[in-house]
Design a protein around this motif. Structure first.
Motif, PDB file in Angstrom:
ATOM      1  N   GLU A 168       0.854  -1.190   0.000  1.00 48.54           N
ATOM      2  CA  GLU A 168       0.000   0.000   0.000  1.00 48.54           C
ATOM      3  C   GLU A 168       0.889   1.238   0.000  1.00 48.54           C
ATOM      4  OE1 GLU A 168      -3.099   0.524   3.181  1.00 48.54           O
ATOM      5  OE2 GLU A 168      -1.799   2.208   3.698  1.00 48.54           O
ATOM      6  N   ALA A 172       0.631   1.684  -3.852  1.00 48.43           N
ATOM      7  CA  ALA A 172      -0.786   2.026  -4.032  1.00 48.43           C
ATOM      8  C   ALA A 172      -1.084   3.478  -3.677  1.00 48.43           C
ATOM      9  CB  ALA A 172      -1.660   1.080  -3.211  1.00 48.43           C
ATOM     10  N   SER A 176      -2.890   6.133  -6.070  1.00 49.27           N
ATOM     11  CA  SER A 176      -4.176   6.628  -5.576  1.00 49.27           C
ATOM     12  C   SER A 176      -4.205   8.161  -5.580  1.00 49.27           C
ATOM     13  CB  SER A 176      -4.402   6.086  -4.162  1.00 49.27           C
ATOM     14  OG  SER A 176      -5.500   6.704  -3.566  1.00 49.27           O
ATOM     15  N   TYR A 201      -6.112   3.385  -5.672  1.00 51.03           N
ATOM     16  CA  TYR A 201      -5.601   2.581  -4.571  1.00 51.03           C
ATOM     17  C   TYR A 201      -5.642   1.092  -4.918  1.00 51.03           C
ATOM     18  CZ  TYR A 201      -5.144   0.534   0.044  1.00 51.03           C
ATOM     19  OH  TYR A 201      -4.723  -0.217   1.106  1.00 51.03           O
ATOM     20  N   TYR A 202      -6.812   0.602  -5.336  1.00 53.77           N
ATOM     21  CA  TYR A 202      -6.953  -0.823  -5.631  1.00 53.77           C
ATOM     22  C   TYR A 202      -6.109  -1.211  -6.841  1.00 53.77           C
ATOM     23  CZ  TYR A 202     -10.792  -0.754  -2.276  1.00 53.77           C
ATOM     24  OH  TYR A 202     -11.535  -0.623  -1.134  1.00 53.77           O
ATOM     25  N   GLY A 204      -3.361   0.227  -7.725  1.00 47.81           N
ATOM     26  CA  GLY A 204      -1.976   0.221  -7.262  1.00 47.81           C
ATOM     27  C   GLY A 204      -1.636  -1.068  -6.521  1.00 47.81           C
ATOM     28  N   MET A 205      -2.593  -1.549  -5.732  1.00 46.23           N
ATOM     29  CA  MET A 205      -2.385  -2.822  -5.021  1.00 46.23           C
ATOM     30  C   MET A 205      -2.230  -3.953  -6.044  1.00 46.23           C
ATOM     31  SD  MET A 205      -2.394  -2.095  -1.738  1.00 46.23           S
ATOM     32  CE  MET A 205      -2.790  -3.506  -0.693  1.00 46.23           C
ATOM     33  N   TYR A 290      -8.042  -7.372  -6.414  1.00 50.15           N
ATOM     34  CA  TYR A 290      -7.898  -5.912  -6.321  1.00 50.15           C
ATOM     35  C   TYR A 290      -8.318  -5.236  -7.624  1.00 50.15           C
ATOM     36  CZ  TYR A 290      -5.859  -5.879  -1.683  1.00 50.15           C
ATOM     37  OH  TYR A 290      -5.695  -5.979  -0.333  1.00 50.15           O
TER      38      TYR A 290
END
Lengths: 322, 322
Positions: A168, A172, A176, A201-202, A204-205, A290
């Motif tokens: 993260e 992420a 994000s 974010y997701y 990036g994960m 993700y």
């Protein structure tokens, strides 16, 4: 398909970003200029600028006002790479020598700070303190992530939660923020900005999990670094975490992955055990999970071809094998 | 007299700054917390917070709104110290172990970045983009200064101009910005803010020249580090520049100061030659010159006891022998 295909709607703007990267690191110090230029020329996927531009394009046609942000995001990313190379003692990145390798640790630490300060000045020029606050908080967390990674090296007891927190912060958060700030500079509603923040974010994960898979299985020419470089450094990623739990040879794995010497001498053996245990398949599953979460955020955004493009991007990122 | 005496008008606020320094580095990561706390406890003169507070006090009584700025300035300074210790490979600072010595290079680089990001978040909370811009530009120049110092090490051809540029970036700029921003947060006129910016600049120059004198002549207990540590690292400061030009033994000096080995094995001999050549007297003269320039700026400020206090401060700083 190449990631470049998904970036087609902002291809012209990405070219402008590319040329602005160099002009924005103009320093009277030749060595600083050389080091920074070297790093820019070594290239990269320019993911963060692309996401900021794509997010903005959903709401506006004219992306000129987004360019300085896009440049600043790539500079922030580059600053962390320069410091990472000192921290990891890396000799090559993307197939060419690192700044650290060419100019040494002392210059690299300063060059990283210099590039970050430049990035900050670019964002400050927007006169939007909310943006600075977001960038400062993100930087704080990225630093924490680096330290979590350092502390967890060679520790085979780290679990999924520790891993997710690390990636993260490593990847992420900045993707994000790229999506979020790109949208924030347009008339997007706060709900739409929030959806973009979560999408980034997701995504990036998914991106980092896939990167960690590739570090185990891709060929060195494609990676621009040796396969298994995480293992060599004692960084326990998702495929290893799975194998440490479910491999019939998990006792060997625990012993080898906790030893800096064995991590180097037995890299290939460790990789084979991880693959045989199904660690790669499991990580693929998590990456897709993700990617799906990222795609679900798109329902809160205007239904346009470019929004669908972002959905395909999420699928691509969690399946890529380059 | 002690510098603390000049800080008396803001003594209470400095205590608040001190306690806020720790609470502002609260991190969920114990090691980061420990490293930062260690650095704070190792102390320091808190010059930058003091100047921001003193500058503001000339115009307002209530200094509560200045506290976060004062904390941020000290954090920025501390972040550069942590990175400096990695760059200079320093084992002790202010008489105690450095963060680098206790926790290693990798953690120190991240800890420095973390502290800087925290400092940024504090300034961002003011919602004053002009302040962020000033801080970003200053940080860029400070990084450049570090690099100029690196590049000039063991180079006995560096002259006065190179030296002044180095100390400007190393010390004067951040003290200047401290005064400037402290005044900027009050109803001071733009002329008064500018006068404070210049006062801080000249005072910072006087301060660093005096620091460089002390590095040649003060006893290690007072300095908290060995006498001659600049010479040991090949950093050519003002007393050496003078001696390299006017000492009857300048040929020896050129030879010794360009050799990393001789800089270490002959430190005391080099120091003696510098002192005998009058390098210290000359540097004292330059420090006083800058102190006078600083004092001259005070005529543009309200005539109050606290303004006179700032004049005495300039005199003290250029004469101090602690």
């Amino acid at each position: 398909m190449e990631p470049g295909d998904f970036f087609a709607p902002v291809a012209d703007e990405l070219k402008t970003v590319e040329s602005n990267l160099e002009t924005n690191i103009n320093s009277s110090l030749a060595v600083l200029q050389e080091a920074s230029t070297h790093l820019i020329r070594a290239g990269g996927k320019r993911l963060r600028p692309a996401f900021a531009l794509l997010a903005a394009r959903v709401f506006v046609d004219d992306l000129k006002p987004i360019i300085p942000l896009a440049v600043a995001l790539e500079l922030t990313h580059m600053a962390t790479l320069v410091h990472d190379d000192v921290i990891d003692d890396s000799k090559t990145r993307r197939g060419t020598d690192t700044v650290k390798q060419l100019w040494g640790n002392r210059l690299s630490i300063n060059a990283g700070n210099f590039i970050f300060a430049r990035s900050l000045a670019l964002v400050a020029a927007y006169q939007r303190c909310d943006m600075i606050k977001i960038l400062a908080d993100t930087s704080t967390k990225i630093c924490e992530g680096e330290i979590i990674q350092l502390l967890g090296a060679y520790n085979t007891r780290v679990g999924l939660k520790n891993y997710l927190r690390r990636i993260e912060r490593k990847t992420a958060l900045l993707i994000s923020v790229s999506c979020q700030l790109g949208a924030l500079l347009t008339p997007a509603s706060s709900r739409e900005v929030a959806a973009f923040q979560k999408y980034g974010y997701y995504l990036g994960m998914a991106f980092q999990v896939t990167d960690d898979i590739l570090d185990c299985v891709a060929c060195p020419e494609v990676l621009g670094k040796p396969t298994g470089s995480d293992i060599r450094q004692g960084i326990i990623t998702l495929p290893a975490i799975y194998a440490l739990r479910f491999s019939p040879y998990r006792q060997d794995l625990h012993q080898w992955l906790s030893s800096p010497e064995q991590c180097i001498s037995r890299t290939d053996e460790i990789l084979d055990l991880i693959i045989d245990a199904g660690g790669i398949d499991y990580a693929h599953y998590v990456a897709q999970y993700y990617a799906e979460k990222a795609k679900r955020q798109l329902q809160f955004l205007p239904s346009k071809p470019i929004t669908q493009n972002l959905g395909k991007m999420a699928d691509f990122i969690s399946h890529r094998d380059y």
